[in-house]
Design a protein around this motif. Structure first.
Motif, PDB file in Angstrom:
ATOM      1  N   ASN A  22       0.835  -1.190   0.000  1.00 24.53           N
ATOM      2  CA  ASN A  22       0.000   0.000   0.000  1.00 24.53           C
ATOM      3  C   ASN A  22       0.878   1.251   0.000  1.00 24.53           C
ATOM      4  N   GLU A  23       0.499   2.227  -0.809  1.00 25.98           N
ATOM      5  CA  GLU A  23       1.284   3.464  -0.911  1.00 25.98           C
ATOM      6  C   GLU A  23       1.191   4.252   0.389  1.00 25.98           C
ATOM      7  N   ILE A  24       2.345   4.813   0.806  1.00 27.01           N
ATOM      8  CA  ILE A  24       2.394   5.625   2.017  1.00 27.01           C
ATOM      9  C   ILE A  24       2.615   7.066   1.585  1.00 27.01           C
ATOM     10  N   GLY A  25       1.824   7.969   2.107  1.00 24.90           N
ATOM     11  CA  GLY A  25       1.956   9.388   1.764  1.00 24.90           C
ATOM     12  C   GLY A  25       3.328   9.930   2.156  1.00 24.90           C
ATOM     13  N   LYS A  26       3.763  11.012   1.440  1.00 24.68           N
ATOM     14  CA  LYS A  26       5.124  11.496   1.674  1.00 24.68           C
ATOM     15  C   LYS A  26       5.289  12.148   3.038  1.00 24.68           C
ATOM     16  N   PHE A  27       4.187  12.519   3.692  1.00 24.50           N
ATOM     17  CA  PHE A  27       4.300  13.137   5.019  1.00 24.50           C
ATOM     18  C   PHE A  27       4.076  12.122   6.147  1.00 24.50           C
ATOM     19  N   MET A  28       3.796  10.902   5.793  1.00 22.09           N
ATOM     20  CA  MET A  28       3.630   9.843   6.797  1.00 22.09           C
ATOM     21  C   MET A  28       5.006   9.372   7.253  1.00 22.09           C
ATOM     22  N   PRO A  29       5.125   8.916   8.510  1.00 17.82           N
ATOM     23  CA  PRO A  29       6.435   8.410   8.959  1.00 17.82           C
ATOM     24  C   PRO A  29       6.838   7.162   8.175  1.00 17.82           C
ATOM     25  N   ARG A  30       8.108   7.055   7.870  1.00 20.24           N
ATOM     26  CA  ARG A  30       8.616   5.897   7.126  1.00 20.24           C
ATOM     27  C   ARG A  30       8.502   4.640   7.989  1.00 20.24           C
ATOM     28  N   PRO A  31       8.209   3.492   7.368  1.00 23.06           N
ATOM     29  CA  PRO A  31       8.135   2.270   8.169  1.00 23.06           C
ATOM     30  C   PRO A  31       9.511   1.954   8.779  1.00 23.06           C
ATOM     31  N   GLU A  32       9.507   1.511  10.027  1.00 27.40           N
ATOM     32  CA  GLU A  32      10.760   1.223  10.724  1.00 27.40           C
ATOM     33  C   GLU A  32      11.261  -0.164  10.340  1.00 27.40           C
ATOM     34  N   ILE A  33      12.558  -0.245  10.006  1.00 22.47           N
ATOM     35  CA  ILE A  33      13.104  -1.564   9.675  1.00 22.47           C
ATOM     36  C   ILE A  33      13.387  -2.323  10.968  1.00 22.47           C
ATOM     37  N   GLU A  37      17.849  -6.225  11.055  1.00 26.25           N
ATOM     38  CA  GLU A  37      18.164  -5.798   9.694  1.00 26.25           C
ATOM     39  C   GLU A  37      18.914  -4.461   9.696  1.00 26.25           C
ATOM     40  N   GLU A  38      18.481  -3.546  10.574  1.00 28.06           N
ATOM     41  CA  GLU A  38      19.145  -2.248  10.683  1.00 28.06           C
ATOM     42  C   GLU A  38      20.603  -2.423  11.123  1.00 28.06           C
ATOM     43  N   PHE A  39      20.822  -3.309  12.104  1.00 23.90           N
ATOM     44  CA  PHE A  39      22.197  -3.550  12.562  1.00 23.90           C
ATOM     45  C   PHE A  39      23.064  -4.090  11.428  1.00 23.90           C
ATOM     46  N   ILE A 112      24.751  -2.525  18.649  1.00 27.21           N
ATOM     47  CA  ILE A 112      23.965  -1.296  18.541  1.00 27.21           C
ATOM     48  C   ILE A 112      23.441  -1.140  17.116  1.00 27.21           C
ATOM     49  N   SER A 113      22.135  -1.241  16.938  1.00 24.47           N
ATOM     50  CA  SER A 113      21.588  -1.293  15.578  1.00 24.47           C
ATOM     51  C   SER A 113      21.654   0.033  14.834  1.00 24.47           C
ATOM     52  N   ASN A 114      21.450   1.170  15.515  1.00 25.76           N
ATOM     53  CA  ASN A 114      21.360   2.435  14.769  1.00 25.76           C
ATOM     54  C   ASN A 114      22.711   2.938  14.259  1.00 25.76           C
ATOM     55  N   THR A 115      23.813   2.340  14.725  1.00 23.02           N
ATOM     56  CA  THR A 115      25.138   2.724  14.211  1.00 23.02           C
ATOM     57  C   THR A 115      25.923   1.537  13.653  1.00 23.02           C
ATOM     58  N   GLY A 116      25.461   0.300  13.919  1.00 21.71           N
ATOM     59  CA  GLY A 116      26.218  -0.874  13.487  1.00 21.71           C
ATOM     60  C   GLY A 116      27.475  -1.081  14.315  1.00 21.71           C
ATOM     61  N   ALA A 117      27.497  -0.532  15.528  1.00 22.06           N
ATOM     62  CA  ALA A 117      28.675  -0.628  16.399  1.00 22.06           C
ATOM     63  C   ALA A 117      28.535  -1.788  17.384  1.00 22.06           C
ATOM     64  N   ILE A 118      29.669  -2.174  17.971  1.00 19.64           N
ATOM     65  CA  ILE A 118      29.705  -3.225  18.985  1.00 19.64           C
ATOM     66  C   ILE A 118      30.153  -2.600  20.299  1.00 19.64           C
ATOM     67  N   LEU A 119      29.329  -2.745  21.333  1.00 16.16           N
ATOM     68  CA  LEU A 119      29.629  -2.169  22.641  1.00 16.16           C
ATOM     69  C   LEU A 119      30.426  -3.181  23.462  1.00 16.16           C
ATOM     70  N   LEU A 146      21.040  -7.653  20.619  1.00 17.62           N
ATOM     71  CA  LEU A 146      20.735  -6.553  19.700  1.00 17.62           C
ATOM     72  C   LEU A 146      19.861  -5.511  20.395  1.00 17.62           C
ATOM     73  N   ILE A 147      20.316  -4.248  20.393  1.00 16.47           N
ATOM     74  CA  ILE A 147      19.531  -3.158  20.951  1.00 16.47           C
ATOM     75  C   ILE A 147      19.596  -1.974  19.989  1.00 16.47           C
TER      76      ILE A 147
END
Length: 201
Positions: A22-33, A37-39, A112-119, A146-147
C-alpha cells in the motif's frame, strides 16, 4: 502511483509502500526496519564481516572457516575467557593474553543497531585499550544482545543486579582502514572484525 497519474504520465517521487504494497503518503512516517536488519546494514556499511549461526555446531564451523581464510590455524589467540575458548578446544590454537597474538577472541556487551557498532567494556578487554589489542577481532554475540541505541545499552548495564559494573566502556565502529571516518569515529583504531552471531531467541 495512482491510476490517474499513470494515465496522464505524471512523474512523481519514488513511492514508498508498506509491507502489503500500500502506498504511504510522503508526510507519513517511514516504516521502521527491524532492529536486526538495521544492525546488519549499518555493520556492513562500517566494513564489518558477519556470519549468522543457527546453533553451536554452525558457530564452530564458521569459526574454522575464518581460521582457514586467514591462515590462523595454528596461531596464538588473545582470549581471557575460558567459557569462550573452550568451545574451540578442537583446534590447534593457543589461547593466552599475548598482545602479539594473531587475533582477539571475545564476546561483547551489546550490538547497537542504529550505528552498526559493537559495545564492549572491561569485561572483554580488561584494563587494555582497543589500540593495545591485536588488529584482528572475532566477536561472538547472540541475537538477544541486539539493541537500538548506545544509551539503551548503558541503561541495561547500569541495571545489572550484581552491581559489578564494568569500566572502560567503548564501541567498536570502524572495521575498514580505507573507510572515511566521521566526527564520531575520530581517533578510533580500525579493526579487521568478524562477527559470529548466534541465534538464541
Amino acid at each position: 502511483m495512482n491510476f490517474l497519474k499513470r494515465i496522464l504520465g505524471i512523474d512523481t517521487e519514488e513511492e514508498v509502500t508498506d509491507e502489503n504494497g500500500n502506498e504511504i503518503g510522503k508526510f507519513m512516517p517511514r516504516p521502521e526496519i527491524p532492529i536486526d536488519e538495521e544492525f546488519m546494514l549499518n555493520f556492513k556499511k562500517n566494513g564489518g564481516k558477519f556470519l549468522y549461526c543457527e546453533n553451536e555446531n554452525e558457530l564452530r564451523l564458521n569459526f574454522s572457516e575464518i581460521l582457514k581464510e586467514n591462515e590462523w590455524d595454528e596461531c596464538e589467540v588473545y582470549c581471557s575467557k575460558p567459557d569462550i575458548y573452550s568451545k574451540f578446544d578442537h583446534t590447534k590454537l593457543t589461547f593466552n593474553k599475548n598482545l602479539e597474538a594473531c587475533f582477539f577472541l571475545s564476546d561483547c556487551e551489546f550490538l547497537i543497531s542504529n550505528t552498526g557498532a559493537i559495545l564492549v567494556s572491561s569485561s572483554q578487554m580488561g584494563d587494555k585499550k582497543l589500540s593495545d589489542l591485536p588488529p584482528n577481532f572475532i566477536i561472538i554475540a547472540k541475537t538477544s544482545q541486539l539493541i537500538k541505541t548506545i544509551g539503551e545499552g548503558l541503561q541495561q548495564i547500569n541495571k545489572r543486579q550484581d552491581r559489578n559494573l564494568p569500566t572502560n566502556i567503548t564501541t567498536i565502529k570502524t572495521f575498514d582502514e580505507k573507510k572515511d571516518s566521521d566526527f564520531m569515529s575520530y581517533g578510533s583504531i580500525p579493526k579487521n572484525l568478524y562477527l559470529l552471531l548466534l541465534e538464541d531467541l
